[in-house]
Design a protein around this motif. Sequence first.
Motif, PDB file in Angstrom:
ATOM      1  N   THR A 119       1.672  -4.480   7.147  1.00 55.56           N
ATOM      2  CA  THR A 119       1.789  -5.530   6.134  1.00 55.56           C
ATOM      3  C   THR A 119       2.900  -6.508   6.522  1.00 55.56           C
ATOM      4  N   GLY A 140       4.363   0.601   5.902  1.00 55.35           N
ATOM      5  CA  GLY A 140       4.356  -0.808   5.503  1.00 55.35           C
ATOM      6  C   GLY A 140       4.532  -1.772   6.662  1.00 55.35           C
ATOM      7  N   THR A 189     -11.249   2.631  14.209  1.00 57.33           N
ATOM      8  CA  THR A 189     -11.451   1.586  13.195  1.00 57.33           C
ATOM      9  C   THR A 189     -11.048   0.202  13.703  1.00 57.33           C
ATOM     10  N   GLY A 196       1.634   4.023   7.702  1.00 61.57           N
ATOM     11  CA  GLY A 196       2.090   4.447   6.381  1.00 61.57           C
ATOM     12  C   GLY A 196       3.498   4.018   6.025  1.00 61.57           C
ATOM     13  N   ARG A 243      -6.463  -2.694   2.375  1.00 62.91           N
ATOM     14  CA  ARG A 243      -5.294  -2.741   1.487  1.00 62.91           C
ATOM     15  C   ARG A 243      -4.191  -3.634   2.080  1.00 62.91           C
ATOM     16  N   LYS A 300      -2.834  -6.819   0.133  1.00 69.03           N
ATOM     17  CA  LYS A 300      -1.427  -6.963  -0.241  1.00 69.03           C
ATOM     18  C   LYS A 300      -0.862  -8.321   0.154  1.00 69.03           C
TER      19      LYS A 300
HETATM   20  C1  LIG Z   1      -4.855  -0.192   9.473  1.00 69.30           C
HETATM   21  C2  LIG Z   1      -3.424  -0.034   9.950  1.00 69.30           C
HETATM   22  C3  LIG Z   1      -3.021  -1.249  10.760  1.00 69.30           C
HETATM   23  C4  LIG Z   1      -2.507   0.108   8.720  1.00 69.30           C
HETATM   24  O1  LIG Z   1      -1.159   0.083   9.149  1.00 69.30           O
HETATM   25  P1  LIG Z   1       0.026   0.583   8.205  1.00 69.30           P
HETATM   26  O2  LIG Z   1       1.314   0.093   8.785  1.00 69.30           O
HETATM   27  O3  LIG Z   1      -0.120   2.026   7.939  1.00 69.30           O
HETATM   28  O4  LIG Z   1      -0.296  -0.231   6.859  1.00 69.30           O
HETATM   29  P2  LIG Z   1       0.715  -0.447   5.641  1.00 69.30           P
HETATM   30  O5  LIG Z   1       1.617   0.765   5.543  1.00 69.30           O
HETATM   31  O6  LIG Z   1       1.348  -1.781   5.770  1.00 69.30           O
HETATM   32  O7  LIG Z   1      -0.292  -0.498   4.396  1.00 69.30           O
HETATM   33  C5  LIG Z   1      -1.333   0.453   4.287  1.00 69.30           C
HETATM   34  C6  LIG Z   1      -1.823   0.489   2.857  1.00 69.30           C
HETATM   35  O8  LIG Z   1      -3.075   1.159   2.811  1.00 69.30           O
HETATM   36  C7  LIG Z   1      -2.998   2.258   1.927  1.00 69.30           C
HETATM   37  N1  LIG Z   1      -3.890   3.290   2.427  1.00 69.30           N
HETATM   38  C8  LIG Z   1      -3.721   4.074   3.511  1.00 69.30           C
HETATM   39  N2  LIG Z   1      -4.788   4.889   3.650  1.00 69.30           N
HETATM   40  C9  LIG Z   1      -5.635   4.590   2.637  1.00 69.30           C
HETATM   41  C10 LIG Z   1      -6.895   5.092   2.232  1.00 69.30           C
HETATM   42  N3  LIG Z   1      -7.522   6.065   2.918  1.00 69.30           N
HETATM   43  N4  LIG Z   1      -7.487   4.567   1.132  1.00 69.30           N
HETATM   44  C11 LIG Z   1      -6.874   3.575   0.444  1.00 69.30           C
HETATM   45  N5  LIG Z   1      -5.672   3.051   0.787  1.00 69.30           N
HETATM   46  C12 LIG Z   1      -5.063   3.565   1.863  1.00 69.30           C
HETATM   47  C13 LIG Z   1      -1.538   2.636   1.934  1.00 69.30           C
HETATM   48  O9  LIG Z   1      -1.206   3.405   0.789  1.00 69.30           O
HETATM   49  C14 LIG Z   1      -0.890   1.251   1.934  1.00 69.30           C
HETATM   50  O10 LIG Z   1      -0.995   0.624   0.667  1.00 69.30           O
HETATM   51  P3  LIG Z   1       0.230   0.632  -0.406  1.00 69.30           P
HETATM   52  O11 LIG Z   1       1.380  -0.065   0.244  1.00 69.30           O
HETATM   53  O12 LIG Z   1      -0.320  -0.091  -1.582  1.00 69.30           O
HETATM   54  O13 LIG Z   1       0.569   2.077  -0.681  1.00 69.30           O
HETATM   55  C15 LIG Z   1      -3.268   1.241  10.837  1.00 69.30           C
HETATM   56  O14 LIG Z   1      -3.722   2.349  10.111  1.00 69.30           O
HETATM   57  C16 LIG Z   1      -4.037   1.151  12.137  1.00 69.30           C
HETATM   58  O15 LIG Z   1      -3.530   0.610  13.118  1.00 69.30           O
HETATM   59  N6  LIG Z   1      -5.273   1.727  12.176  1.00 69.30           N
HETATM   60  C17 LIG Z   1      -6.095   1.762  13.383  1.00 69.30           C
HETATM   61  C18 LIG Z   1      -6.549   0.374  13.857  1.00 69.30           C
HETATM   62  C19 LIG Z   1      -7.117  -0.467  12.742  1.00 69.30           C
HETATM   63  O16 LIG Z   1      -7.845   0.013  11.882  1.00 69.30           O
HETATM   64  N7  LIG Z   1      -6.781  -1.751  12.778  1.00 69.30           N
HETATM   65  C20 LIG Z   1      -7.271  -2.682  11.793  1.00 69.30           C
HETATM   66  C21 LIG Z   1      -8.622  -3.158  12.199  1.00 69.30           C
HETATM   67  S1  LIG Z   1      -9.328  -4.233  10.955  1.00 69.30           S
END
Ligand SMILES: CC(C)(COP(=O)(O)OP(=O)(O)OC[C@H]1O[C@@H](n2cnc3c(N)ncnc32)[C@H](O)[C@@H]1OP(=O)(O)O)[C@@H](O)C(=O)NCCC(=O)NCCS
Length: 198
Positions: A116, A113, A41, A111, A148, A152
């Motif tokens: 964020t 935070g 992603t 997961g 999300r 946030k």
């Molecule tokens: C996207 C990414 C950076 C998120 O990092 P993270 O530290 O887990 O994010 P956070 O914990 O700060 O927040 C994630 C939020 O998304 C929500 N979430 C997670 N999976 C979800 C899903 N399938 N559907 C809806 N919400 C989802 C979480 O509940 C959280 O929201 P909340 O605080 O309201 O509960 C991480 O998954 C990642 O590195 N992914 C691969 C690379 C990528 O996609 N980078 C971004 C490119 S645009």
Amino acid sequence: MGDTLDTPPVLRTARLVLRPMTPRDAPDVTKWAGDFEVADTALNIPHPYPDGLAEEWIAMHGRAWREGREAVFAITARADGTLMGAIGLAGIDARHRHAELGYWLGRPFWGLGLATEAVRAVLHFAFETLDLDRVFAHHFVRNPASGRVLEKVGMVREGRLRAHVRQWGRPEDLIVRGILRKEWNAARAVDDVGPDPA
Ligand SMILES: CC(C)(COP(=O)(O)OP(=O)(O)OC[C@H]1O[C@@H](n2cnc3c(N)ncnc32)[C@H](O)[C@@H]1OP(=O)(O)O)[C@@H](O)C(=O)NCCC(=O)NCCS
């Protein structure tokens, strides 16, 4: 900005230290970014992750910063220095005062935070240090976690770019989100979202 410092500054938050990368970070970048779940992603991580790519990428950061184009940070744990991911601003445009935000974390760190928290620190840097007016980001429609994160921190959905990129040979739609300086300031008035100055 890029003309006053050789590297971006170190940004600190409650749990994180965001710092410029060094060549010693390459093995960790390769390990985390080499995970298909991370690459899948992200917009610019090839898979399989080629040998030497992390070294090449890190070697470009200094010049991109000095030329005022990019600011890339390692996302590290404040507690023990573990490298967990990367975050940065690309396409920094001094004329239009905007930049594009991008980030990824290794899968064990999802997961919690942390994305964020890192994004808030980089937005603070973008508006307060780089004096930008706008920061935007793209994410795949099928990446609601990233959407999300951006929601946030107050980045509003501005549109859907249909079949804008190809990922693994297939066209994909992107969501574009953005935040303006005045929106950032309004959010800060009700919530202390800046990095910890300590
Ligand atoms: C996207 C990414 C950076 C998120 O990092 P993270 O530290 O887990 O994010 P956070 O914990 O700060 O927040 C994630 C939020 O998304 C929500 N979430 C997670 N999976 C979800 C899903 N399938 N559907 C809806 N919400 C989802 C979480 O509940 C959280 O929201 P909340 O605080 O309201 O509960 C991480 O998954 C990642 O590195 N992914 C691969 C690379 C990528 O996609 N980078 C971004 C490119 S645009």
